[in-house]
Design a protein around this motif. Structure first.
Motif, PDB file in Angstrom:
ATOM      1  N   UNK A 165       0.831  -1.205   0.000  1.00 40.28           N
ATOM      2  CA  UNK A 165       0.000   0.000   0.000  1.00 40.28           C
ATOM      3  C   UNK A 165       0.866   1.256   0.000  1.00 40.28           C
ATOM      4  N   UNK A 166       1.924   1.265   0.836  1.00 41.50           N
ATOM      5  CA  UNK A 166       2.824   2.425   0.900  1.00 41.50           C
ATOM      6  C   UNK A 166       3.555   2.623  -0.429  1.00 41.50           C
ATOM      7  N   UNK A 167       3.960   1.498  -1.052  1.00 41.10           N
ATOM      8  CA  UNK A 167       4.663   1.590  -2.336  1.00 41.10           C
ATOM      9  C   UNK A 167       3.750   2.170  -3.408  1.00 41.10           C
ATOM     10  N   UNK A 168       2.503   1.706  -3.449  1.00 35.36           N
ATOM     11  CA  UNK A 168       1.544   2.224  -4.431  1.00 35.36           C
ATOM     12  C   UNK A 168       1.243   3.702  -4.175  1.00 35.36           C
ATOM     13  N   UNK A 169       1.070   4.068  -2.903  1.00 35.99           N
ATOM     14  CA  UNK A 169       0.785   5.467  -2.571  1.00 35.99           C
ATOM     15  C   UNK A 169       1.914   6.371  -3.055  1.00 35.99           C
ATOM     16  N   UNK A 181      -7.374   7.110  -5.249  1.00 39.74           N
ATOM     17  CA  UNK A 181      -7.094   6.875  -3.834  1.00 39.74           C
ATOM     18  C   UNK A 181      -6.507   5.468  -3.666  1.00 39.74           C
ATOM     19  N   UNK A 182      -5.665   5.304  -2.642  1.00 40.12           N
ATOM     20  CA  UNK A 182      -5.096   4.003  -2.297  1.00 40.12           C
ATOM     21  C   UNK A 182      -5.433   3.737  -0.832  1.00 40.12           C
ATOM     22  N   UNK A 183      -6.134   2.640  -0.564  1.00 39.87           N
ATOM     23  CA  UNK A 183      -6.531   2.316   0.809  1.00 39.87           C
ATOM     24  C   UNK A 183      -6.242   0.847   1.103  1.00 39.87           C
ATOM     25  N   UNK A 214      -2.194   3.828 -14.532  1.00 40.48           N
ATOM     26  CA  UNK A 214      -2.278   2.364 -14.623  1.00 40.48           C
ATOM     27  C   UNK A 214      -0.900   1.761 -14.848  1.00 40.48           C
ATOM     28  N   UNK A 215      -0.073   2.426 -15.650  1.00 38.50           N
ATOM     29  CA  UNK A 215       1.297   1.945 -15.900  1.00 38.50           C
ATOM     30  C   UNK A 215       2.091   1.909 -14.602  1.00 38.50           C
ATOM     31  N   UNK A 216       1.907   2.911 -13.744  1.00 35.86           N
ATOM     32  CA  UNK A 216       2.606   2.927 -12.451  1.00 35.86           C
ATOM     33  C   UNK A 216       2.144   1.769 -11.572  1.00 35.86           C
ATOM     34  N   UNK A 217       0.842   1.495 -11.607  1.00 33.84           N
ATOM     35  CA  UNK A 217       0.326   0.350 -10.846  1.00 33.84           C
ATOM     36  C   UNK A 217       0.951  -0.947 -11.360  1.00 33.84           C
ATOM     37  N   UNK A 218       1.048  -1.096 -12.688  1.00 30.37           N
ATOM     38  CA  UNK A 218       1.627  -2.306 -13.286  1.00 30.37           C
ATOM     39  C   UNK A 218       3.073  -2.500 -12.856  1.00 30.37           C
ATOM     40  N   UNK A 219       3.833  -1.413 -12.726  1.00 28.62           N
ATOM     41  CA  UNK A 219       5.226  -1.521 -12.287  1.00 28.62           C
ATOM     42  C   UNK A 219       5.312  -2.128 -10.888  1.00 28.62           C
ATOM     43  N   UNK A 220       4.411  -1.693 -10.018  1.00 26.87           N
ATOM     44  CA  UNK A 220       4.407  -2.233  -8.653  1.00 26.87           C
ATOM     45  C   UNK A 220       3.984  -3.697  -8.666  1.00 26.87           C
ATOM     46  N   UNK A 221       2.987  -4.037  -9.489  1.00 29.19           N
ATOM     47  CA  UNK A 221       2.532  -5.435  -9.568  1.00 29.19           C
ATOM     48  C   UNK A 221       3.631  -6.343 -10.100  1.00 29.19           C
ATOM     49  N   UNK A 222       4.462  -5.836 -11.005  1.00 28.95           N
ATOM     50  CA  UNK A 222       5.557  -6.632 -11.556  1.00 28.95           C
ATOM     51  C   UNK A 222       6.542  -7.052 -10.478  1.00 28.95           C
ATOM     52  N   UNK A 261      -6.976  -3.996 -17.770  1.00 26.59           N
ATOM     53  CA  UNK A 261      -6.168  -5.221 -17.805  1.00 26.59           C
ATOM     54  C   UNK A 261      -5.208  -5.191 -18.999  1.00 26.59           C
ATOM     55  N   UNK A 262      -5.687  -4.726 -20.145  1.00 27.64           N
ATOM     56  CA  UNK A 262      -4.843  -4.677 -21.347  1.00 27.64           C
ATOM     57  C   UNK A 262      -3.617  -3.795 -21.128  1.00 27.64           C
ATOM     58  N   UNK A 263      -3.811  -2.665 -20.437  1.00 31.52           N
ATOM     59  CA  UNK A 263      -2.671  -1.775 -20.163  1.00 31.52           C
ATOM     60  C   UNK A 263      -1.700  -2.441 -19.194  1.00 31.52           C
ATOM     61  N   UNK A 264      -2.219  -3.081 -18.158  1.00 24.63           N
ATOM     62  CA  UNK A 264      -1.341  -3.756 -17.193  1.00 24.63           C
ATOM     63  C   UNK A 264      -0.546  -4.856 -17.876  1.00 24.63           C
TER      64      UNK A 264
END
Length: 319
Positions: A165-169, A181-183, A214-222, A261-264
């Motif tokens: 959560x902290x990394x995504x924020x 928002x990130x919760x 969304x690209x930033x979220x994908x980086x964290x998911x990777x 999903x396609x962007x991720x």
């Protein structure tokens, strides 16, 4: 004497079984959301507490059985010592009478044989109780170890989700105030993006600014391959006014979730097996649809990140 000892063995065998109205309204809605989340967390905490209490009761029951067996073992040891002493006395008598009377000798020999048989039975019973006690102690230690390991795994999962959560924020900090928002709640992390950041009205084409988020979220998911990712599309309750491929809000929300999903998936380090897209239409609102502000909150994409709990579930089933 035989009847008394037999009765004792039988007894032992039985025993061991100031702001604008708009801002104020937003704050009021957020406060209601927080109260709802708090109730959900309280329910989740209650379930975890109940499970922990059940485990504590099991441990307490095992400890009670252990103490009971210790008492029974000690009683057997005392009985054994008393019988051994009696045997020694009879042996002395036997030695003395051996010189004086063959009749007395025969009697003492019979008593000695009976006593020896009783001693052997006591020794076997004591050995069996000791073995059972050792097994119970081993089971208790194993249960205690598993409970400690389970608590450690749960704590580690919670810490990992807090870090996520902290990394995504931090990664999405530049999108604050833009409907993102990130919760963290219920052991999961939620990334919520309002449609004003992602889509135009009635469209499922992601805007350039929304794609950056969304690209930033994908980086964290990777960097977190052990996280299950659910992408949910949501709408308000206004009927879809477009046409073509889309029949209704449910179709639109699904199309928007699939677009995210396609962007991720453009990030090749993200395992597609971890991704799930779902359309919820207007059926899971965050706020009332009676106001423009509420409808804006309901038109959103939610990316729900859940830790994989296979190990914890397996361990719970084994305890």
């Amino acid at each position: 004497m035989i009847k008394k000892i037999s009765a004792g063995i039988l007894t032992l065998a039985l025993a061991t079984s100031c702001v604008s109205s708009k801002v104020y309204k937003d704050l009021e809605n957020k406060y209601a959301d927080l109260k709802k989340e708090n109730r959900t967390l309280a329910d989740e905490n209650g379930v975890l507490t109940k499970e922990k209490n059940a485990l504590d009761l099991q441990l307490k029951d095992l400890q009670s059985q252990l103490e009971k067996l210790k008492g029974e073992r000690d009683k057997l040891s005392a009985d054994y010592a008393a019988t051994k002493k009696n045997y020694d006395n009879l042996k002395s008598s036997y030695d003395a009478l051996e010189k004086n009377s063959s009749d007395a000798l025969d009697s003492n020999m019979k008593k000695n044989r009976e006593l020896l048989a009783q001693l052997e039975a006591k020794e076997k019973a004591l050995a069996a109780e000791q073995q059972r006690l050792n097994q119970l102690k081993a089971d208790l230690q194993d249960r205690s170890s598993r409970v400690d390991e389970l608590e450690g795994m749960i704590a580690a999962k919670e810490a990992a989700m807090k870090k996520l959560k902290d990394t995504l924020s931090k990664a999405l900090n530049s999108f604050e105030g833009k409907g993102l928002t990130v919760t963290q709640k219920d052991g999961k992390v939620y990334v919520s993006m309002e449609n004003k950041l992602l889509f135009g009205s009635g469209s499922w084409i992601v805007s350039p600014e929304g794609k950056k988020a969304v690209v930033e979220v994908a980086k964290v998911l990777a960097d977190n391959p052990d996280i299950a990712v659910l992408i949910e599309g949501h709408t308000d309750n206004d009927a879809y006014a477009g046409g073509g491929q889309i029949a209704n809000n449910w179709d639109l929300s699904t199309k928007r979730a699939t677009a995210i999903v396609s962007i991720i998936r453009e990030n090749k380090k993200v395992d597609p097996k971890n991704l799930t897209a779902a359309g919820r239409g207007e059926f899971a609102p965050l706020a009332t649809n009676d106001t423009a502000e509420g409808k804006a909150k309901n038109r959103r994409i939610e990316i729900i990140l859940t830790p994989k709990l296979d190990e914890i579930s397996k361990m719970l089933n084994e305890i």
